[in-house]
Design an enzyme around this catalytic site. Sequence first.
Site, PDB file in Angstrom:
ATOM      1  N   HIS A 160     -52.112  -0.186  15.225  1.00 26.04           N
ATOM      2  CA  HIS A 160     -52.369   0.657  14.050  1.00 26.04           C
ATOM      3  C   HIS A 160     -51.154   1.493  13.640  1.00 26.04           C
ATOM      4  O   HIS A 160     -51.158   2.083  12.561  1.00 26.04           O
ATOM      5  CB  HIS A 160     -53.554   1.596  14.299  1.00 26.04           C
ATOM      6  CG  HIS A 160     -54.862   0.894  14.458  1.00 26.04           C
ATOM      7  ND1 HIS A 160     -55.373   0.050  13.496  1.00 26.04           N
ATOM      8  CD2 HIS A 160     -55.775   0.894  15.467  1.00 26.04           C
ATOM      9  CE1 HIS A 160     -56.546  -0.432  13.908  1.00 26.04           C
ATOM     10  NE2 HIS A 160     -56.806   0.055  15.102  1.00 26.04           N
ATOM     11  N   ASP A 196     -57.781  -8.145  18.084  1.00 26.42           N
ATOM     12  CA  ASP A 196     -58.523  -6.893  18.257  1.00 26.42           C
ATOM     13  C   ASP A 196     -59.603  -6.806  17.168  1.00 26.42           C
ATOM     14  O   ASP A 196     -59.442  -7.378  16.084  1.00 26.42           O
ATOM     15  CB  ASP A 196     -57.535  -5.724  18.132  1.00 26.42           C
ATOM     16  CG  ASP A 196     -58.161  -4.368  18.376  1.00 26.42           C
ATOM     17  OD1 ASP A 196     -58.044  -3.864  19.507  1.00 26.42           O
ATOM     18  OD2 ASP A 196     -58.760  -3.799  17.431  1.00 26.42           O
ATOM     19  N   HIS A 198     -60.265  -4.445  15.249  1.00 23.23           N
ATOM     20  CA  HIS A 198     -59.825  -3.698  14.058  1.00 23.23           C
ATOM     21  C   HIS A 198     -58.622  -4.352  13.392  1.00 23.23           C
ATOM     22  O   HIS A 198     -57.781  -4.959  14.071  1.00 23.23           O
ATOM     23  CB  HIS A 198     -59.452  -2.262  14.453  1.00 23.23           C
ATOM     24  CG  HIS A 198     -60.573  -1.514  15.122  1.00 23.23           C
ATOM     25  ND1 HIS A 198     -60.700  -1.451  16.500  1.00 23.23           N
ATOM     26  CD2 HIS A 198     -61.613  -0.833  14.600  1.00 23.23           C
ATOM     27  CE1 HIS A 198     -61.786  -0.741  16.795  1.00 23.23           C
ATOM     28  NE2 HIS A 198     -62.366  -0.363  15.672  1.00 23.23           N
ATOM     29  N   ASP A 285     -62.367  -5.420  21.998  1.00 22.59           N
ATOM     30  CA  ASP A 285     -63.438  -4.638  21.374  1.00 22.59           C
ATOM     31  C   ASP A 285     -64.323  -5.515  20.480  1.00 22.59           C
ATOM     32  O   ASP A 285     -65.248  -5.016  19.834  1.00 22.59           O
ATOM     33  CB  ASP A 285     -62.912  -3.401  20.616  1.00 22.59           C
ATOM     34  CG  ASP A 285     -61.572  -3.601  19.952  1.00 22.59           C
ATOM     35  OD1 ASP A 285     -61.103  -4.758  19.868  1.00 22.59           O
ATOM     36  OD2 ASP A 285     -60.986  -2.598  19.483  1.00 22.59           O
TER      37      ASP A 285
HETATM   38  C1  SP5 Z   1     -56.555   0.084  19.085  1.00 23.96           C
HETATM   39  C2  SP5 Z   1     -57.917   0.300  18.530  1.00 23.96           C
HETATM   40  O1  SP5 Z   1     -58.836  -0.455  18.838  1.00 23.96           O
HETATM   41  N1  SP5 Z   1     -58.104   1.360  17.751  1.00 23.96           N
HETATM   42  C3  SP5 Z   1     -59.371   1.625  17.200  1.00 23.96           C
HETATM   43  C4  SP5 Z   1     -59.397   2.907  16.488  1.00 23.96           C
HETATM   44  C5  SP5 Z   1     -60.775   3.172  15.968  1.00 23.96           C
HETATM   45  N2  SP5 Z   1     -60.937   4.553  15.739  1.00 23.96           N
HETATM   46  C6  SP5 Z   1     -62.041   4.914  14.946  1.00 23.96           C
HETATM   47  C7  SP5 Z   1     -63.254   5.109  15.757  1.00 23.96           C
HETATM   48  C8  SP5 Z   1     -64.338   5.617  14.906  1.00 23.96           C
HETATM   49  C9  SP5 Z   1     -65.505   5.899  15.772  1.00 23.96           C
HETATM   50  N3  SP5 Z   1     -66.678   6.034  14.994  1.00 23.96           N
HETATM   51  C10 SP5 Z   1     -67.012   4.888  14.204  1.00 23.96           C
HETATM   52  C11 SP5 Z   1     -68.481   4.655  14.136  1.00 23.96           C
HETATM   53  C12 SP5 Z   1     -68.719   3.172  13.995  1.00 23.96           C
HETATM   54  N4  SP5 Z   1     -70.092   2.889  13.763  1.00 23.96           N
HETATM   55 ZN    ZN Z   2     -59.558  -2.125  18.070  1.00 27.35          ZN
END
Ligand code: SP5
Ligand code: ZN
Length: 342
Positions: A160, A196, A198, A285
Amino acid sequence: MKIVLNTEYASQNGKNEIHLGELVPCFENHTRIDKIIETLQQNDWSHLEKPNDFGLAPILEIHESSYVNFLKTIWQEWLAEGNTNDILPYIWPIPGLKRNIAHNNLNAKIGSFAFSNGTPIMAGTWLSAYTGAQSALTAMSQVIAGEKSAFSLSRPPGHHAHAGFYGGYCFLNNIAIAAQFALKNGANKVAILDIDYHHGNGTQDIFYQRKDVLTLSLHGDPSTNFPYFTGKIDEIGEHDGEGYNKNYPLPDGTDFHLWHNTLEQACGEITNFGADYLLIALGVDTFEGDPISNFKLTTDDYLQVSKTINAIGLPTVFILEGGYSVGPIGKNVFNVLSEFMV
Ligand code: SP5
Ligand code: ZN
């Protein structure tokens, strides 16, 4: 396969992030790596290499020097003002406000180098981020030297992070730093495949105008998933890079059948591209039990992922990204690597 561990991985030890409107313990924490090490040992894989130190130069190939300087010094500045808690940004200079990285106020400066708030900075952040990048570089250098594959077991994650700002638990874009290092050391073309959950927004942005790095990402549709503002199918690269970025956003609830069909499409792109090396942004994830994601991959599914990536036949570097279901994280990662574990 060679596995490189940044032993300073636990120096990044943030307390809290905001989740659904409240402060909760950070999902991205050192127990993730503890568990992966434990699983490797249980599977008779206890030889973990230390990173070599390639210095700042390869990091500065990707990241702006003002940003790197910020990461190195912000904690001391924060302490000097009498603060003791983790640093979390809370105001951002979005369009309409004026970004000013030289602002005297630390909150203003912090927000100018960040894009999201769930990424705490504390005393050990720079040490972990720096050694994590060195770990990725070391894994890359081993593959350049002729190893068929290597794994950077490192933390914090990186995909990211942009050239000049952090977020999404990432500070230095380890995979971009490793890819650029390969190009500087003889490669003509490299492919980055981000599996990943994301979207790899930082990696996409860094190489968006380049045709020597093919960037591909499979991820939760940004209509409903972090990082929301990137990762759509129409982001294809620009200028020289047009056609060299490909996004595969997938709907909430995606199961292995759809995910794997999509992976095979991406693998076809890599084969056509003709890369010298393949770099995998390895997040697990996508696992069905992940607490912040909603794909449905199982531990056994990752065995097939390993076969499909191996079938591309390129020298391959894996770099750890996300995965927050700590109990099974070791086995999930181990299974992705299984075909390479020789
Ligand atoms: C490296 C990596 O996997 N980074 C991920 C970053 C995600 N951060 C945001 C997390 C938000 C948590 N709440 C979201 C609710 C989803 N239903
Ligand atoms: Zn991620």
